[in-house]
Design an enzyme around this catalytic site. Structure first.
Site, PDB file in Angstrom:
ATOM      1  N   CYS A 129      28.522  34.390  78.242  1.00 22.67           N
ATOM      2  CA  CYS A 129      27.113  34.211  77.849  1.00 22.67           C
ATOM      3  C   CYS A 129      26.849  34.756  76.447  1.00 22.67           C
ATOM      4  O   CYS A 129      26.979  35.962  76.211  1.00 22.67           O
ATOM      5  CB  CYS A 129      26.252  34.926  78.887  1.00 22.67           C
ATOM      6  SG  CYS A 129      24.538  35.168  78.430  1.00 22.67           S
ATOM      7  N   CYS A 163      24.032  37.318  76.233  1.00 25.08           N
ATOM      8  CA  CYS A 163      24.487  38.568  76.856  1.00 25.08           C
ATOM      9  C   CYS A 163      25.288  39.395  75.852  1.00 25.08           C
ATOM     10  O   CYS A 163      25.126  40.616  75.774  1.00 25.08           O
ATOM     11  CB  CYS A 163      25.368  38.273  78.071  1.00 25.08           C
ATOM     12  SG  CYS A 163      24.528  37.395  79.400  1.00 25.08           S
TER      13      CYS A 163
END
Length: 103
Positions: A30, A33
């Site tokens: 991600c 993230c």
């Protein structure tokens, strides 16, 4: 430093904690993230002794991610006294997360 939380230690580290806990549900793949990683670490360093900060890889800890209905990452959850107090989905500023954690 943020602690690693998983299906095996979630209850002990989060639900039984005497301190408020910020949990970062993330995934290695991600992009947002990865962008939030340094932010989470900075918060962990700033609130040491006042709160705990932990990270859960949703691909490795599917039981907890499913239990708390994590549908997208990053998702941040704040637990106080063993209860989920607030959920924030997506990348946000350090101040937003830190203020929700220590207020």
């Amino acid at each position: 430093m943020a602690i690693v939380i998983n299906d095996n230690n979630f209850d002990e580290e989060v639900l039984k904690s005497n301190l408020p806990v910020l949990v970062d549900f993330y995934a290695e793949w991600c992009g947002p993230c990865k962008m939030m990683g340094p932010v989470v670490e900075a918060i962990a360093n700033e609130v040491e002794g006042l709160a705990k900060v932990g990270k859960i890889d949703v691909d490795e800890s599917r039981v907890i991610a499913s239990k708390y209905n994590v549908m997208s990452v990053p998702t941040f959850m704040i637990f106080k006294n063993g209860s989920l107090e607030e959920t924030v989905v997506g990348a946000v500023s350090k101040d937003v997360l830190k203020n929700k954690l220590v207020m």
